[in-house]
Enzyme design. Structure first.
Site, short mmCIF file in Angstrom:
data_model
loop_
_atom_site.label_atom_id
_atom_site.label_comp_id
_atom_site.label_asym_id
_atom_site.label_seq_id
_atom_site.Cartn_x
_atom_site.Cartn_y
_atom_site.Cartn_z
N ASP A 1 0.83 -1.20 0.00
CA ASP A 1 0.00 0.00 0.00
C ASP A 1 0.87 1.26 0.00
O ASP A 1 0.60 2.22 -0.73
CB ASP A 1 -0.92 -0.01 1.23
CG ASP A 1 -1.64 1.31 1.42
OD1 ASP A 1 -2.54 1.61 0.63
OD2 ASP A 1 -1.28 2.03 2.38
N GLU B 1 -1.91 -5.31 -3.93
CA GLU B 1 -0.98 -4.61 -3.04
C GLU B 1 0.02 -5.57 -2.41
O GLU B 1 1.20 -5.24 -2.24
CB GLU B 1 -1.75 -3.86 -1.97
CG GLU B 1 -2.58 -2.70 -2.51
CD GLU B 1 -3.38 -1.99 -1.43
OE1 GLU B 1 -3.79 -0.84 -1.65
OE2 GLU B 1 -3.60 -2.61 -0.36
#
Length: 728
Positions: free
Chosen positions: A471, A559
């Site tokens: 992220d 991610e």
């Protein structure tokens, strides 16, 4: 007596560099062509400035022809200065252009409560409204006059009556000669130079502040000052300038990038810390995010700024009367003393400047150098692998531990080599292909990246740690790309593009299209039906990207695979994987927002909003005027039984027995649309898209909303973060 000291030596150095900060035409001097001081002209100015008011009024009344432009001030507004261009050929008894007044005499009496001779002549004039605060840069349009001033200009001096050349950007009026006096300064060029002088001093002071800041950093830090000295002064100036200065530049864009840089630095520090790695690896993704946020909170960044003295160099005072005066000079304006040195930056401003400096260093030197500087400044945990001490060689236990660590390291190296040489499985090949044919040295990271938290009894940890790292990497790479791709757009528009690229809908779509969902290891049976529904939504039902509610697991896997590439091969490898994954979308966005000059610009985001998240487009149109309300369908039917809602196929009233969600859009309290859907996310996205379509068809409404937003100081940087609005 006039005493001037010749400026030379070191002062010439920054004067010669003036083009870096301000245009050359602002730098003025009362010199002759041979660069000698024009004493005769200065003495003449001083002599005329000593005249009494009666003498100046008499000189004004005798004026018949304006050979050189003069300055007059009306008796009803003695502090207002006008440039006089020449006789307008009109007297005060002439009919006034506006039918509301019978003549210019009538207008002057009603507006200014003074009587003038009907045969008094009117002169064309333009008022010097205020000191300039902004320098018009290349490719920057000049600010238009307000509607009120345009109206007044047409009333007092119609375009057809203009006889003399005017100064661009100043409002034209007619002044009655009888009601005016000559200004103290009769030398118009000198006066205009004096008007520009505060701006020159303001920008020079900013330049000197930046130089002092660099010298301060060199004296108090080992690395920061040395690297700042290699960066051009205008770029450092941008990182120190707050929005309150009302200039064409501020630290906003750099702070936007620096925030993401610190996010990655803190993630790397927690991941590589020997003291923290043991328990950090076992924390939930939400706990890891809270820990990372605490490391980069505003209060902590403010403390760093204060301890290093950075807060003393933040520029936050605008160039305007009553707010700024040259450094060391207290200027009295209307019996009030200006203390321009009393600017105290808030906690948020201090934190933003620190992040802006980090963003600037990242752009200039890369992540590795910025990480070292962040550790030096105390912004991050210092990750240093402990070197063996001489005394440790005599300690048998420590010697044995060192040998065991060396053997383990060699064994891991051999295992890694064997994993790189062994044939890849189908899912390993698919993941590496998804990441741009990146070859993992540690294939166990792929298993970890595809392991759902529902797999409680697996010998492989879930993807939450890698998702948390990915992220941060995704955020930095996308912001870096957006920052460079749209160099002239404000942060609010950059956020719109970033949100489009990193939101749950986009990442889930990419994951599903590449078939990664087939390799996810999970034990949640409800995900099977949700994946089937998502496939139908983007396929047969044709709901589009924003009309679906995909499982968050799909975006998490994207991610986590990015995080796996980062852990395996460091930042540069993960950066390339992100650019490969998002390349088709990035290219399409650049193509959609390419202007006539071939440059990318987001100015038309409200009209050309293809691929941009509908909620961000709506906020760009109306910002704080928008209110998004979420209701349960049965509650909406009770609260607003007469309001029709769109269910994706037709208009109908909300059912009192419905289990879906209704999203209602209002702008300044005016109802725009209501949309219902089984999913809250889909209802919100569809309602926003519907509202954007309605507003786009009414262009005059969009223009009005943007004007109101500018007057209210709207930043347009509201970001959709995937969280639902509070239900009513």
């Amino acid at each position: 007596d006039i005493k001037l000291k010749y400026v030379g030596g070191a002062a010439k150095d920054y004067v010669n560099k003036r083009e870096e900060i301000y245009p050359g035409y602002i730098l003025v001097a009362l010199n002759k062509e041979d660069d000698s001081l024009d004493w005769e002209r200065m003495e003449r100015v001083v002599a005329t400035a000593g005249r009494e008011e009666e003498e100046r009024k008499e000189s004004c009344q005798k004026t018949t022809v304006i050979q050189d432009r003069k300055f007059w001030s009306p008796v009803y507004s003695p502090y207002s200065t006008y440039v006089i261009h020449g006789d307008a050929g009109v007297t005060c008894d002439e009919p006034f252009p506006n039918e509301e007044y019978s003549s210019y005499v009538d207008y002057i009496e009603k507006h200014y409560a003074i009587a003038v001779d009907p045969k008094s002549r009117l002169f064309e004039a333009q008022r010097i409204w205020r000191l300039p605060t902004n320098v018009r840069r290349r490719n920057q349009h000049s600010f238009s006059l307000s509607e009120a001033r345009k109206k007044r200009q047409k009333v007092l001096l119609p375009e057809t009556d203009i006889k003399h050349a005017r100064c661009e950007g100043l409002c034209s009026v007619l002044l009655p000669q009888e009601a005016c006096v000559e200004s103290i300064f009769v030398d118009v060029p000198m006066f205009l130079h004096a008007v520009l002088m505060p701006q020159w001093m303001y920008h020079t002071e900013q330049y000197m502040t930046v130089r002092s800041f660099i010298d301060h950093c060199k004296a108090t830090t080992n690395k920061l000052g040395l690297y700042l000295e290699k960066i051009p002064v205008p770029e450092i100036l941008e990182s120190l300038t707050a929005k309150s200065c009302n200039l064409t530049y501020s630290y906003d864009r750099l702070e936007y990038l620096g925030d993401a840089v610190l996010k990655v630095i803190h993630s790397n520090a927690l991941m590589h810390s020997r003291e923290l790695n043991g328990w950090v690896s076992s924390l939930h993704e939400g706990n890891l995010s809270e820990l990372r946020s605490a490391m980069g909170c505003n209060k902590r960044l403010r403390d760093v700024a204060v301890s290093l003295g950075i807060d003393r160099f933040i520029l936050g005072i605008p160039l305007s009367r009553g707010k700024w005066s040259p450094n060391g000079i207290a200027k009295s304006v209307k019996e009030e003393i200006i203390d321009s040195q009393g600017f105290q930056p808030s906690v948020k401003v201090c934190a933003d400047v620190v992040e802006a400096i980090i963003g600037l260093l990242y752009l200039s030197f890369g992540l590795d150098i910025v990480t070292e500087i962040a550790q030096e400044l105390g912004l991050s945990i210092v990750v240093n692998f402990k070197k063996p001490n001489e005394n440790d060689k005599n300690d048998p236990a420590k010697v044995a531990a060192a040998k065991a660590a060396k053997v383990a390291k060699e064994a891991m190296k051999q295992q890694t080599l064997s994993e790189m040489l062994r044939p890849r499985t189908k899912f390993e090949t698919s993941i590496e292909s998804f990441l741009g044919n990146y070859k993992f040295s540690n294939l166990n990271l792929i298993k970890e990246a595809l392991t759902h938290p529902s797999c409680l009894h697996e010998d492989v940890p879930s993807y939450q740690r890698l998702e948390w790292i990915g992220d941060a990497i995704l955020c930095l790479v996308v912001r870096d790309w957006v920052y460079r791709a749209f160099p002239n757009d404000p942060v609010g528009r950059l956020v719109s593009v970033e949100t489009t690229l990193v939101c749950n809908e986009t990442l889930s779509y990419l994951c599903f299209r590449k078939g990664l969902h087939h390799f996810i290891n999970h034990r949640d049976l409800s995900l099977i039906n949700r994946l089937m529904e998502f496939e139908l939504d983007i396929g047969e039902r044709g709901l589009g990207l924003w009309g679906t509610d995909p499982p968050k697991m799909l975006a998490d896997v994207v991610e986590s695979t990015i995080g796996a590439a980062h852990v395996d091969g460091a930042y540069e490898c993960s950066r390339k994987t992100v650019l490969h994954i998002l390349q088709p979308l990035m290219e399409q966005i650049c193509h959609n927002f390419q202007n006539s000059d071939g440059e990318s610009s987001l100015e038309c985001i409200t009209t050309n909003n293809v691929m941009i998240h509908p909620k961000q487009v709506l906020f760009e149109m109306a910002d704080s005027a928008v209110k998004i309300s979420m209701f349960k369908e049965h509650a909406f039917s009770t609260a607003k039984p007469d309001v029709d809602v769109w269910d994706g196929e037709s208009w109908r009233t909300a059912s009192p027995h419905g289990n879906g969600t209704v999203c209602q859009i209002e702008v300044y309290g005016i109802f725009i649309v209501a949309v219902t859907s089984p999913s809250p996310t889909a209802a919100r996205n569809r309602a926003c898209a519907f509202a954007v379509t309605i507003l786009t068809e009414r262009k005059e409404m969009v223009e009005l909303l943007q004007q109101v937003r500018l007057r209210m100081g709207g930043g347009g940087d509201r970001k959709y973060n995937g969280e639902e609005e509070e239900e009513e």
